[in-house]
Design an enzyme around this catalytic site. Structure first.
Site, PDB file in Angstrom:
ATOM      1  N   MET A  10      55.931  63.140   3.626  1.00 36.77           N
ATOM      2  CA  MET A  10      56.488  62.548   2.469  1.00 36.77           C
ATOM      3  C   MET A  10      55.694  61.487   1.859  1.00 36.77           C
ATOM      4  O   MET A  10      55.237  60.704   2.363  1.00 36.77           O
ATOM      5  CB  MET A  10      57.786  61.907   3.323  1.00 36.77           C
ATOM      6  CG  MET A  10      58.687  61.381   2.290  1.00 36.77           C
ATOM      7  SD  MET A  10      59.436  62.265   1.231  1.00 36.77           S
ATOM      8  CE  MET A  10      60.582  63.019   2.202  1.00 36.77           C
ATOM      9  N   GLU A 136      44.613  69.217   5.973  1.00 32.37           N
ATOM     10  CA  GLU A 136      45.400  68.331   6.292  1.00 32.37           C
ATOM     11  C   GLU A 136      45.838  68.431   7.837  1.00 32.37           C
ATOM     12  O   GLU A 136      46.650  67.798   8.251  1.00 32.37           O
ATOM     13  CB  GLU A 136      46.498  67.769   5.212  1.00 32.37           C
ATOM     14  CG  GLU A 136      46.051  67.042   4.079  1.00 32.37           C
ATOM     15  CD  GLU A 136      46.899  66.684   3.463  1.00 32.37           C
ATOM     16  OE1 GLU A 136      46.669  65.726   2.399  1.00 32.37           O
ATOM     17  OE2 GLU A 136      48.190  67.031   3.394  1.00 32.37           O
ATOM     18  N   LEU A 208      37.511  70.521 -12.454  1.00 39.47           N
ATOM     19  CA  LEU A 208      36.855  69.598 -13.162  1.00 39.47           C
ATOM     20  C   LEU A 208      37.624  68.511 -13.831  1.00 39.47           C
ATOM     21  O   LEU A 208      37.068  67.904 -14.818  1.00 39.47           O
ATOM     22  CB  LEU A 208      35.764  69.997 -14.063  1.00 39.47           C
ATOM     23  CG  LEU A 208      34.837  70.980 -13.496  1.00 39.47           C
ATOM     24  CD1 LEU A 208      33.869  71.751 -14.486  1.00 39.47           C
ATOM     25  CD2 LEU A 208      33.454  70.400 -12.604  1.00 39.47           C
ATOM     26  N   GLY A 209      38.830  68.479 -13.595  1.00 35.94           N
ATOM     27  CA  GLY A 209      39.955  67.440 -14.172  1.00 35.94           C
ATOM     28  C   GLY A 209      39.943  68.051 -15.743  1.00 35.94           C
ATOM     29  O   GLY A 209      40.200  69.240 -16.092  1.00 35.94           O
ATOM     30  N   ALA A 237      48.651  65.949  -6.926  1.00 37.83           N
ATOM     31  CA  ALA A 237      49.058  67.383  -6.811  1.00 37.83           C
ATOM     32  C   ALA A 237      48.483  68.314  -7.886  1.00 37.83           C
ATOM     33  O   ALA A 237      49.011  69.690  -7.825  1.00 37.83           O
ATOM     34  CB  ALA A 237      50.351  67.848  -6.414  1.00 37.83           C
ATOM     35  N   ASP A 240      46.666  70.952  -6.253  1.00 41.17           N
ATOM     36  CA  ASP A 240      47.483  71.970  -5.625  1.00 41.17           C
ATOM     37  C   ASP A 240      48.325  72.780  -6.436  1.00 41.17           C
ATOM     38  O   ASP A 240      48.409  74.151  -6.071  1.00 41.17           O
ATOM     39  CB  ASP A 240      48.454  71.416  -4.477  1.00 41.17           C
ATOM     40  CG  ASP A 240      47.696  70.360  -3.547  1.00 41.17           C
ATOM     41  OD1 ASP A 240      46.687  70.581  -3.159  1.00 41.17           O
ATOM     42  OD2 ASP A 240      48.159  69.359  -3.375  1.00 41.17           O
ATOM     43  N   GLY A 275      54.917  62.562  -9.807  1.00 41.14           N
ATOM     44  CA  GLY A 275      55.274  63.241  -8.366  1.00 41.14           C
ATOM     45  C   GLY A 275      54.253  64.369  -8.253  1.00 41.14           C
ATOM     46  O   GLY A 275      53.343  64.852  -8.887  1.00 41.14           O
TER      47      GLY A 275
END
Length: 291
Positions: A10, A136, A208-209, A237, A240, A275
């Protein structure tokens, strides 16, 4: 089908103009509670990008557990292998600044109770087109899943840490960001880091953003795909989203450059919304943006 063996957290997200330094207090302007976790995020991203997706993981028996289960199921993710364990669910404390950057503290909670996939988990995983892993969960669990899976294994090496040889030997594709790639290889230049990664695994993508992504395999020339130019609201995220969408595109048999563009477009759409799981685009949104 895409299987994800990973974390569910969360996210407790505070939005502020500037992320505070050590010993500093700042005033934020918003707070949100958003289901996340790198594993759950990748599962939602893959499901929204159009794949049948199964999530294997754990939540606690606290108030957050049912919310995370409902969020995954609501995105179309199969949660039949999501176990409930006594205690707290995983938690991530996230601070997001006005430029969309973030800093994150992860508290494993229920994720830390997983030591290996069960035989029932593996039966589901081995019916899929790919297994997505992150770091994780306890390392022993990640290694066990990678070594026992009979499908291509995609690893997101985050949070970055030492990667055991037995894990790398079972990974088919590794997808770090540029900072993770540098930490793993000791090389700051992404092109040099890519070469070093390919000494460890057969394929690698370094995200690489705003500079896009760099792909390489042990055979063939490297491929660079530019990012989609957008104004970032929240980069949580984005990686992800990229990995989940990339797994879907590869499972569909898209050529590598097309698969990378599909993933980059999905990630670009996600950073324009706040988010983690709430920011991920649907298949029609990705296809419309590509068109």
């Amino acid at each position: 089908m895409i299987s994800v063996f990973g974390s569910a957290n969360m996210d407790l997200v505070a939005y502020t103009a500037v992320v505070p330094g050590r010993g500093e207090t700042v005033t934020g302007h918003a707070f949100r509670t958003i289901p996340g976790g790198k594993g759950a995020n990748q599962a939602v991203a893959a499901a929204r990008a159009g794949a049948a997706t199964c999530f294997v993981g754990a939540v606690g028996d606290d108030a957050f557990g049912p919310v995370m289960r409902d969020t995954l199921a609501g995105a179309g993710v199969d949660v039949s292998r999501l176990r409930v364990v006594p205690g707290s669910s995983g938690i991530a404390h996230i601070v997001v600044d006005d430029d969309g950057g973030n800093s994150i503290i992860v508290i494993p909670g229920a994720n830390g109770t997983i030591t290996a996939p069960s035989d029932e988990d593996l039966a589901v995983i081995d019916r899929s087109d790919a297994l997505l892993l992150q770091l994780e969960l306890p390392m022993e669990a990640v290694v066990a899943a990678a070594r026992r899976a009979r499908v291509p294994v995609v690893l997101t090496p985050a949070p970055v840490q030492d990667l055991p040889r037995e894990l790398l030997g079972a990974v088919d594709l590794i997808v770090p960001n540029e900072h993770e790639a540098a930490a793993i290889t000791g090389l700051a230049d992404p092109e040099e880091a890519l070469k070093a990664l390919l000494d460890l695994v057969p394929e690698a993508v370094i995200t690489l953003g705003a500079e896009g992504a760099l792909y390489g395999a042990r055979t063939g020339r490297p491929l660079r795909v530019p990012a989609v130019p957008v104004r970032a609201v929240d980069t949580t995220a984005a990686g992800d989203t990229f990995v989940g969408a990339l797994a879907v595109a590869r499972a569909e048999g898209r050529p590598q450059e097309q698969a990378l563009r599909f993933a980059a477009t999905a990630a670009a759409l996600s950073v324009q919304r706040p988010g983690a799981s709430t920011s991920m685009p649907t298949r029609p949104e990705i296809e419309a943006a590509l068109a």
